[in-house]
Design an enzyme around this catalytic site. Structure first.
Site, short mmCIF file in Angstrom:
data_model
loop_
_atom_site.label_atom_id
_atom_site.label_comp_id
_atom_site.label_asym_id
_atom_site.label_seq_id
_atom_site.Cartn_x
_atom_site.Cartn_y
_atom_site.Cartn_z
N SER A 23 44.21 39.41 39.35
CA SER A 23 44.99 38.20 39.57
C SER A 23 44.31 36.99 38.97
O SER A 23 43.11 36.82 39.05
CB SER A 23 45.17 37.98 41.09
OG SER A 23 43.92 37.90 41.73
N LYS A 217 31.86 36.10 35.37
CA LYS A 217 33.02 35.29 34.99
C LYS A 217 33.99 35.11 36.15
O LYS A 217 34.28 36.06 36.87
CB LYS A 217 33.76 35.94 33.82
CG LYS A 217 34.82 35.04 33.21
CD LYS A 217 35.29 35.55 31.88
CE LYS A 217 36.37 36.59 32.03
NZ LYS A 217 36.78 37.13 30.71
N LYS A 219 37.82 33.34 37.42
CA LYS A 219 39.12 32.78 37.07
C LYS A 219 39.24 31.38 37.67
O LYS A 219 38.83 31.16 38.83
CB LYS A 219 40.23 33.67 37.61
CG LYS A 219 40.18 35.09 37.09
CD LYS A 219 40.50 35.18 35.61
CE LYS A 219 40.51 36.62 35.14
NZ LYS A 219 40.91 36.74 33.72
N ASP A 247 37.58 31.12 33.22
CA ASP A 247 38.73 31.64 32.49
C ASP A 247 40.01 31.08 33.11
O ASP A 247 40.30 31.32 34.28
CB ASP A 247 38.72 33.17 32.60
CG ASP A 247 39.85 33.85 31.82
OD1 ASP A 247 40.70 33.15 31.25
OD2 ASP A 247 39.85 35.10 31.78
N ASN A 249 43.20 31.42 31.71
CA ASN A 249 44.39 32.22 31.40
C ASN A 249 45.59 31.37 30.99
O ASN A 249 46.70 31.60 31.44
CB ASN A 249 44.73 33.15 32.57
CG ASN A 249 43.70 34.25 32.74
OD1 ASN A 249 42.72 34.07 33.45
ND2 ASN A 249 43.90 35.36 32.07
N GLU A 273 37.44 29.96 28.94
CA GLU A 273 38.23 30.97 28.23
C GLU A 273 39.72 30.68 28.38
O GLU A 273 40.18 30.30 29.47
CB GLU A 273 37.90 32.34 28.84
CG GLU A 273 38.62 33.51 28.24
CD GLU A 273 38.06 34.83 28.77
OE1 GLU A 273 36.88 34.87 29.20
OE2 GLU A 273 38.82 35.82 28.77
N GLU A 300 42.11 37.20 23.71
CA GLU A 300 42.76 38.38 24.27
C GLU A 300 44.24 38.39 24.00
O GLU A 300 44.86 39.44 23.96
CB GLU A 300 42.47 38.52 25.77
CG GLU A 300 43.22 37.56 26.65
CD GLU A 300 42.84 37.73 28.13
OE1 GLU A 300 41.68 37.46 28.48
OE2 GLU A 300 43.70 38.14 28.91
N ASP A 323 41.09 41.56 20.97
CA ASP A 323 41.59 42.58 21.87
C ASP A 323 41.90 43.87 21.09
O ASP A 323 42.64 43.84 20.11
CB ASP A 323 42.85 42.08 22.59
CG ASP A 323 43.30 43.05 23.66
OD1 ASP A 323 43.13 42.72 24.84
OD2 ASP A 323 43.84 44.13 23.31
N HIS A 350 37.46 41.15 24.45
CA HIS A 350 38.17 41.25 25.72
C HIS A 350 38.20 42.70 26.16
O HIS A 350 38.36 43.60 25.35
CB HIS A 350 39.60 40.74 25.53
CG HIS A 350 40.49 40.97 26.72
ND1 HIS A 350 41.61 41.77 26.68
CD2 HIS A 350 40.41 40.51 27.99
CE1 HIS A 350 42.20 41.78 27.86
NE2 HIS A 350 41.49 41.02 28.68
N GLY A 352 38.62 45.28 30.10
CA GLY A 352 39.28 45.36 31.40
C GLY A 352 40.57 46.13 31.23
O GLY A 352 40.63 47.10 30.47
#
Lengths: 447, 447
Positions: A23, A217, A219, A247, A249, A273, A300, A323, A350, A352
């Site tokens: 999330s 890192k 979010k 990050d 997003n 990021e 990414e 990515d 990137h 995950g």
């Protein structure tokens, strides 16, 4: 002669939205998914596996697009397909009708990545070596022939690309030996998803430190006060010397990004990021100028090599996060690595998602061995999710990826995982369809 | 209360590759296609029609994506959906799982365009006015509320957008009256497709002049000697004063574009269109600097408003050729028009394809009436193909689009055309499937 007899593409979705894993401020309820490609040959011991990664709805679009992208492979000899991987890529990429839907972006490009990832896996398996080694055994000319340099010659000529690779070719073996001892350094994003409580954040940061990570890192971007509180916790746990990355997003406009990031400067983040739209080269450049010495990282969602070319030309990035399932596989990724080297930007891929860690470990090793020759400023993402579904999962120890040694690109999934999480008819989803929680209904309804 | 009861999306393909209509240096064999959206309501006299345009294979991907994009509309009241068109757009656009496949680009964005084009058509039909008039009757605040300004505030603030519209609002009626007399000026691309013979080129250029066109466009980029020969013919026929435009459809790298275009400078082209990758903001800017006074035009593959923002910021374009079926319908197109006005770049929309002329006539009229207030440097593309399939086809006379007066966005197709060209089971394709020419087989095989 071994021949490709069929290519199957499967829609695989994991119900990660249940746990709030993954999330962030933009992606609140992802069900991590893969459009999974299996190249079947008439040799029962030789196949190719690859995928692209999505977060749920629309994975079926990538599946169907990959099926169409792969049609030209069926019936061809394996030796011919993997004998000229540049030609194979260009053949699949250049379909003039599919091109209209991009070019080189969105669903059709994700699908190209899925198919070509499987082709590179096939090539490495046929050679009996891990992908990074296949690449490390290719000459500079062979690598550049495989790379997609179209539209790049104003930033990187073919001659420059060969010269970059030729410089490090004589010393590749010593860097391989070094990485066999140390592994390739990584950082963890597992600690910092937005949906986690403060207590879970504190515990996971401590676990990361204990596991040997020097980078963590988090979010950010949903609420500034909460970001300040969460960054305080993280910095307190990891101490002043470890690197803390943040990050966003893509949630901010450019002016907002500058203001917000500067408000978080007291926590001394190494990078911000995805501060804004991933398409915004000039925006990233403006943010970078305004938030230095905090670095800017993005990639990414970097749709293709032309975007990265401009990011480098504009001085928009401190860290390039390409990515492995969004760019057009190794062919396009090679071009980005070569440009990054020329422009002096470290590549921190990137990862995950589903299986991205499995792929990028090969790329990072290759980068160090043959392109950059440096670990300075380089650290590859690692997220501790979903590895159990892979036949040869990546191995991370003491904050570093161990060198993968099995033949291929580490992309093969367990048949049992495919059976269970195939959408919508796998055991998991067929069962979920009879239940009532809203996220399941919405996933099912998207069909 | 009128309710949306269903949304059907149909794959419609026309076999244009048979005649080489639409051939250029990049797109050699397009079968012009539409992912066609029909919003059905429980009022038999009220529906909405829209589409995105593709050139064949992959149209099915847009169809399926549009079907998914439209799901949130079903069961909602029409009054609520069209009462806040900005909210409706944001609701459909912001699906966080589909967003991963872009964001705002490729198949999912084409699909958003198709659905929102149908929603705007529905809104104009409900109001009983043509789309341009619906827009011309909205206040500056209403228009800006409908526009997608996300990620644009470093180039255009909400306040600036309102001010641009407010300046011309008091005089909208006089420009409407003017256009009712003159129509909106257009140019023709019908003459210059690469696949045509010299004789056909000469004849079509003469026909264009005779029909009142003052602009003619030719495709270039496959072979320099042939380009010189074809431009010589065209310039000879249209004379020294008419405008000659050239279009390379993305075939060149940046240095090659500069060299090639300068070699064609003796024919004094007004613009070079799509000289390189449509994603290359900095490349277009470099080309523009190097080929002046020849202008640079691009936009038919311009993926979203963030790309156009950068094109304007970088001074990369002399002419903005936004596409009505690639941008996220009127919501995103409004934002591009407003930025174009601020940066002083004339918008000359891309058209042709299937039904794009029907759409862009509304946009161009609105631009003149409410945004730019100027016709200087503005001319809208017109291609004389496939209009017979539309219920309210655009009407071009003496080199100008007549103002469309029927309610809606002119996007509705004849049921008989849909039946015949629905892919793969319409009468035409079902018949073609039993025949043997290779292009038909390849189209069929893509399913």
């Amino acid at each position: 002669m071994t021949t490709i007899t069929s290519v199957s593409v499967t829609d695989i979705r994991f119900p990660t939205s249940l746990s709030m894993d993954g999330s962030d401020a933009m992606n609140k309820d992802g069900d991590y998914s893969a459009a999974y490609v299996h190249i079947v040959t008439d040799d029962p011991d030789l196949a190719g596996f690859g995928f692209t990664f999505t977060i749920g709805r629309g994975n079926d679009l990538c599946v169907e697009a990959a099926r169409q992208r792969a049609l030209p492979l069926i019936g061809r000899e394996v030796a011919e397909v993997i004998g000229d991987l540049g030609a194979t890529y260009r053949d699949l990429q250049s379909d003039s009708q599919l091109r209209w839907l991009g070019p080189d972006k969105g669903v059709i490009h994700l699908a190209l990545a899925a198919v070509m990832n499987a082709v590179w896996d096939l090539a490495a398996r046929a050679a009996g070596v891990p992908l990074w080694q296949l690449l490390a055994e290719m000459s500079p000319e062979q690598l550049v022939d495989a790379a997609d340099l179209r539209y790049l010659s104003d930033a990187l000529t073919r001659e420059e690309a060969i010269a970059i690779l030729a410089e490090l070719a004589p010393t590749r073996q010593q860097r391989i030996a070094e990485l066999q001892g140390t592994g390739y350094p990584c950082y963890t994003t597992s600690a910092g998803w937005l949906g986690y409580s403060d207590e879970k954040l504190r515990r996971l940061c401590q676990e990361a430190v204990d596991a040997g990570y020097r980078h963590v890192k988090l979010k950010v971007g949903a609420n500034l006060d909460e970001d300040i509180r969460r960054l305080s916790i993280a910095r307190e746990v990891i101490g002043p010397d470890a690197a803390l990355m943040i990050d966003a997003n893509q949630v901010w406009d450019v002016p907002q990004a500058i203001e917000w990031v500067n408000a978080l400067a007291p926590f001394a983040p190494l990078w911000i990021e995805e501060p804004t739209s991933p398409d915004d080269v000039l925006g990233h450049a403006a943010i970078r100028r305004a938030v230095a010495p905090i670095g800017v990282a993005s990639g990414e969602h970097g749709m293709n090599r032309v975007l990265f070319k401009q990011m480098f030309q504009a001085g928009a990035l401190d860290f390039c996060q390409l990515d492995s399932a969004r760019l057009g596989s190794v062919n396009e990724i090679l071009a980005v690595y070569l440009m990054a080297k020329k422009f002096g930007v470290p590549v921190c891929p990137h990862a995950g998602g589903v299986g991205l860690c499995e792929l990028v470990q090969h790329l990072s090793v290759f980068d160090y061995v043959a392109v950059s020759g440096s670990l300075e400023g380089r650290v590859t993402e690692y997220v501790d999710h979903l590895h159990e579904h892979f036949v040869e999962p990546c191995i991370v120890e003491a904050g570093a990826y161990r060198l993968p040694m099995a033949p291929g690109y580490s992309a093969e999934m367990h048949p049992a995982s495919i059976e269970r999480f195939r959408f919508p008819d796998g055991d998991y989803w067929a069962g979920a369809a009879s239940e009532s929680s809203s996220w399941r209904k919405s996933s099912i309804a998207s069909r």
